[in-house]
Write a protein that holds these residues in place. Structure first.
Motif: not given
Length: 567
Positions: A544-557
């Motif tokens: 779940l942490v991996v999902y949320w972290l990747v989602n944050n990175i894509l959101s930042i981009i």
């Protein structure tokens, strides 16, 4: 803007506090068959060689076993299939042990250093060779000291009482089945009164389910009236399930799912009606009874003593002299994997329940398994799934960012209107609406994408937290160039706390890139969110942490390109 900030804060906290800590109990609950070993991950037990022709069937023993004599030593019987090894005992004809060959009890980690401060734990572990450490297969039988074993059989009546530990005689001492084969094991006992009891287990080499046929033959001169009790039992104290707080009763009565978490049962609970199935759920695994010929069965669930759960199917029976009563059941001891549960074809797949948004969660799970079939790594499968979901919500997120940016630009005008009409709320609202129409902006547009994505997030939260496919599935098993365990189990927390800390940092960056509310107090509250989320995620499943972290990175981009090139 203030409304958007407050609503975002309320929604975010509600999602995590309600669904993370109150939980969606019908989970399922880590891999069906352990996939091809990844670097640094222990290999699964070798699969049996393929057969070019159907193997011969192992038939039911042609003659009944010799009835036990007083003083006869109690023997154990081993049943072995490609999926599990079961040990039965002649004391009650019960199940003493059942180990799943494709699942491990635990991963081969050696603790080097451990530190805990309240609910926060930091663990440094060393990865070991599973062949040297001898990791054990997953055990599904948890006997309690002095307590009955699973599949114990008893009789309670006006003129007869049979103990679940009645001595039985087995038809054979070992039963070995290959894939495609079937075979049977029979236990027989005689009570001092002359009642003959038979328990016939029928197994298939490629199924976690097996059949149980019970016969009670009345060889006395009086009619027997009473109830036949078949029980599932487990003592979960100190087990993986108890530590995770995931175990308890799970059943389907009148097509309605019923669950009782361990520790919540204060007195005997009784269910009546159509008992579809009933069992003990430990999160990732299930032991269940399915009555096939008991329309009037009554189901009882009891937790006494503490940590010892007993699920009993009680069948009312009347057996005349010289007559025989029969009852049939299907028994399941295995993983809560949809494929294996559906193979039994008795509705057990309903035990895999991902909560309110189950209709979304299961397609996500199937797609995650599909991706893993290509990348052979559930961590990368989660990354790809996150990218795809982010792509689906690209446009509503884009509109949200544009709306928020515009709202930031008109904040000085909003502040002037609020100050000018602070004593006339109706006039204030009219002027604000006119201002929003002039700049073609919706003050709640920033919240709409969150509302749209909330069901998706909850569904993914439950899948990534409770799916058995992620149990002991690794992403990056060890820190590069070391044997220090990192993301070796996507169903467990990050032992080094690296990923949740990075995730928190990404949330801080997101907050700095997001247009801030006009109210400084609200801006400070929003900046507290990364701290709150980081604290919550420290003990969440690393998948779940991996999902949320990747989602944050894509959101930042996305937010970077929106700010730089579009607005």
């Amino acid at each position: 803007m203030e409304k958007r900030a407050l609503l975002a804060l309320a929604l975010s906290l509600a999602v995590f506090l309600i669904f993370a800590y109150m939980g969606q109990w019908g989970r399922q609950a880590p891999p069906p068959e352990t996939p091809a070993a990844k670097p640094g991950q222990p290999e699964a037990p070798p699969a049996p060689p393929a057969e070019t022709a159907p193997p011969p069937r192992a038939e039911v023993p042609p003659s009944p076993p010799v009835l036990p004599r007083p003083g006869r030593p109690v023997k154990e019987v081993v049943v072995e299939t490609p999926l599990f090894q079961a040990v039965f005992t002649e004391s009650g004809g019960c199940l003493k042990s059942l180990q799943l060959k494709n699942y491990r009890q635990s991963l081969p980690f050696q603790s080097l250093y451990s530190f805990s401060l309240g609910p926060v734990g930091f663990d440094v572990e060393h990865y070991q060779d599973p062949e040297k450490t001898g990791t054990r297969p997953k055990e599904l039988v948890y006997p309690g000291k002095g307590q009955e074993l699973p599949l114990s059989l008893g009789w309670e009546g006006k003129n007869l009482s049979l103990s679940p530990s009645l001595p039985y005689a087995a038809s054979q001492q070992k039963l070995i089945l290959k894939s495609g084969q079937s075979g049977a094991l029979q236990f027989q006992a005689r009570s001092p009164e002359g009642v003959l009891i038979s328990k016939i287990y029928k197994f298939k080499g490629d199924s976690y389910g097996f059949d149980l046929e019970v016969k009670v033959a009345n060889r006395t001169a009086q009619t027997l009236e009473g109830q036949l009790d078949l029980a599932l039992t487990a003592n979960y104290a100190g087990t993986e399930a108890a530590q995770g707080g995931t175990w308890g009763f799970h059943g389907s009565i009148n097509r309605s799912l019923e669950t009782i978490a361990a520790g919540k049962l204060k007195k005997l609970k009784t269910f009546s009606g159509k008992i579809d199935w009933a069992g003990l759920d430990e999160g990732y695994f299930l032991s269940a009874l399915v009555p096939l010929t008991a329309p009037k069965a009554v189901l009882t669930v009891n937790e006494a003593p503490a940590d010892f759960l007993t699920v009993t199917l009680r069948n009312p029976e009347t057996v005349a002299p010289g007559q025989e009563s029969q009852a049939a059941f299907t028994v399941y001891f295995g993983p809560k994997d949809l494929k294996d549960l559906k193979a039994v074809n008795l509705g057990l797949e309903r035990a895999v329940d991902f909560g309110w948004f189950d209709f979304l969660a299961k397609p996500f799970l199937y797609f995650l398994k599909f991706l893993d079939g290509y990348v052979h790594n559930y961590g990368w499968a989660i990354v790809i799934l996150t990218f795809i979901t982010r792509l689906v919500f690209w446009y509503p997120n884009h509109k949200s960012y544009v709306s928020m940016k515009t709202m930031q630009k008109i904040q000085p005008k909003v502040a002037k209107i609020r100050e000018k009409y602070k004593d006339d709320r109706e006039a204030m609202n009219k002027e604000l609406m006119a201002l929003y129409r002039t700049f073609k902006v919706n003050p709640v547009a920033g919240c709409l994408p969150m509302a749209l994505q909330l069901p998706v997030f909850i569904a993914l939260y439950n899948v990534l937290s409770y799916a058995i496919e992620l149990r002991h599935a690794s992403f990056i098993p060890t820190l590069p160039f070391t044997q220090i365990v990192w993301l070796a189990d996507l169903s467990a927390k990050d032992p080094l706390l690296i990923s949740p800390v990075i995730m928190g940092a990404s949330m801080v960056l997101q907050q700095k890139m997001t247009p801030s509310p006009g109210d400084p107090t609200q801006a400070k509250m929003m900046m507290l969110l990364p701290i709150v989320f980081t604290f919550l995620f420290l003990n969440f499943a690393s998948g779940l942490v991996v999902y949320w972290l990747v989602n944050n990175i894509l959101s930042i981009i996305q937010q970077y390109f929106t700010n730089k090139y579009i607005t």
